[in-house]
Design a protein around this motif. Structure first.
Motif, short mmCIF file in Angstrom:
data_model
loop_
_atom_site.label_atom_id
_atom_site.label_comp_id
_atom_site.label_asym_id
_atom_site.label_seq_id
_atom_site.Cartn_x
_atom_site.Cartn_y
_atom_site.Cartn_z
N ALA A 60 -38.32 -10.09 -12.68
CA ALA A 60 -39.68 -9.59 -12.90
C ALA A 60 -40.40 -10.41 -13.98
O ALA A 60 -41.58 -10.73 -13.85
N PHE A 61 -39.70 -10.75 -15.06
CA PHE A 61 -40.30 -11.52 -16.14
C PHE A 61 -40.63 -12.94 -15.69
O PHE A 61 -41.68 -13.47 -16.00
N SER A 62 -39.74 -13.56 -14.95
CA SER A 62 -39.94 -14.96 -14.61
C SER A 62 -40.96 -15.16 -13.50
O SER A 62 -41.65 -16.17 -13.49
N GLY A 63 -41.07 -14.21 -12.58
CA GLY A 63 -41.94 -14.43 -11.45
C GLY A 63 -43.21 -13.59 -11.41
O GLY A 63 -43.97 -13.67 -10.45
N HIS A 64 -43.46 -12.81 -12.43
CA HIS A 64 -44.61 -11.91 -12.40
C HIS A 64 -45.92 -12.67 -12.56
O HIS A 64 -46.04 -13.52 -13.44
N PRO A 65 -46.93 -12.38 -11.73
CA PRO A 65 -48.22 -13.09 -11.83
C PRO A 65 -48.93 -12.89 -13.17
O PRO A 65 -49.75 -13.72 -13.57
N GLU A 66 -48.60 -11.84 -13.89
CA GLU A 66 -49.22 -11.59 -15.20
C GLU A 66 -48.93 -12.73 -16.17
O GLU A 66 -49.72 -13.01 -17.06
N ARG A 67 -47.82 -13.42 -16.01
CA ARG A 67 -47.47 -14.52 -16.92
C ARG A 67 -48.52 -15.61 -16.95
O ARG A 67 -48.66 -16.31 -17.94
N GLN A 68 -49.28 -15.77 -15.87
CA GLN A 68 -50.30 -16.81 -15.82
C GLN A 68 -51.43 -16.56 -16.82
O GLN A 68 -52.14 -17.48 -17.18
N ARG A 69 -51.60 -15.31 -17.23
CA ARG A 69 -52.67 -15.00 -18.19
C ARG A 69 -52.21 -15.12 -19.64
O ARG A 69 -52.98 -14.89 -20.55
N TRP A 70 -50.97 -15.49 -19.85
CA TRP A 70 -50.41 -15.60 -21.20
C TRP A 70 -49.94 -17.03 -21.42
O TRP A 70 -49.05 -17.51 -20.73
N GLN A 71 -50.54 -17.71 -22.40
CA GLN A 71 -50.22 -19.10 -22.66
C GLN A 71 -49.29 -19.22 -23.86
O GLN A 71 -49.49 -18.54 -24.87
N PRO A 72 -48.28 -20.10 -23.79
CA PRO A 72 -47.38 -20.28 -24.93
C PRO A 72 -48.12 -20.82 -26.15
O PRO A 72 -49.01 -21.66 -26.01
N VAL A 73 -47.75 -20.33 -27.32
CA VAL A 73 -48.30 -20.81 -28.59
C VAL A 73 -47.14 -21.00 -29.56
O VAL A 73 -46.07 -20.42 -29.39
N ILE A 74 -47.37 -21.82 -30.56
CA ILE A 74 -46.31 -22.13 -31.52
C ILE A 74 -46.14 -21.03 -32.55
O ILE A 74 -45.02 -20.66 -32.89
N ALA A 75 -47.24 -20.50 -33.05
CA ALA A 75 -47.18 -19.47 -34.09
C ALA A 75 -47.87 -18.21 -33.58
O ALA A 75 -48.93 -18.28 -32.96
N ALA A 76 -47.27 -17.08 -33.86
CA ALA A 76 -47.80 -15.80 -33.37
C ALA A 76 -48.95 -15.30 -34.22
O ALA A 76 -49.01 -15.53 -35.42
N GLU A 77 -49.88 -14.61 -33.55
CA GLU A 77 -50.98 -13.89 -34.18
C GLU A 77 -50.94 -12.45 -33.68
O GLU A 77 -50.32 -12.16 -32.65
#
Length: 138
Positions: A60-77
């Protein structure tokens, strides 16, 4: 303390229940969806996966379409997704909050909703797989 952080501290201690999305109990995705909706105005889909089945969670985590709306970043906010693992695969999610230098609010099986700094996460065997920031699709 941020507005989101102040609102969310009241969730700490609520129990972990598979498939729960509040207000009395949560699993990790249910808590994440609730926090994103209530504090950041983001509507995310429910993910009806048995959280006790790690294979189903991984899929579910690896293939979920929702992942496309979340971009990797180096530091969290504040409000960023924090993907975590305790074994080889990332199967757990929390939300970054700017409390006490920053940490992760997440719902943990056998512990419920907790807030942990990076040092506390490490002490409990959690490894950060990555931070992800919400982006509206263009």
């Amino acid at each position: 303390m941020s507005v989101a952080a102040a609102e969310l501290t009241g969730l700490i201690g609520r129990p972990w229940v598979v498939g729960a999305a509040g207000p009395d109990a949560f699993d990790c995705w249910g808590l994440f969806v609730t926090v994103q909706r209530q504090c950041f105005g983001r509507e995310l889909p429910q993910n009806p996966v048995d959280a006790t089945n790690l294979r189903a969670v991984l899929d579910a985590f690896s293939g979920h379409p929702e992942r496309q709306r979340w971009q990797p970043v180096i530091a969290a906010e504040e409000g960023d997704a924090v993907l975590m693992r305790q074994s080889r695969y990332p199967v757990h999610i929390g939300v970054w909050l700017d409390i006490d230098g920053g940490g992760v609010l997440h719902a943990v099986r056998h512990a419920g909703v907790v807030f942990q700094t990076l040092a506390a996460l490490d002490a409990h065997g959690w490894r950060i797989e990555g931070y992800y920031r919400f982006r509206e699709p263009t």
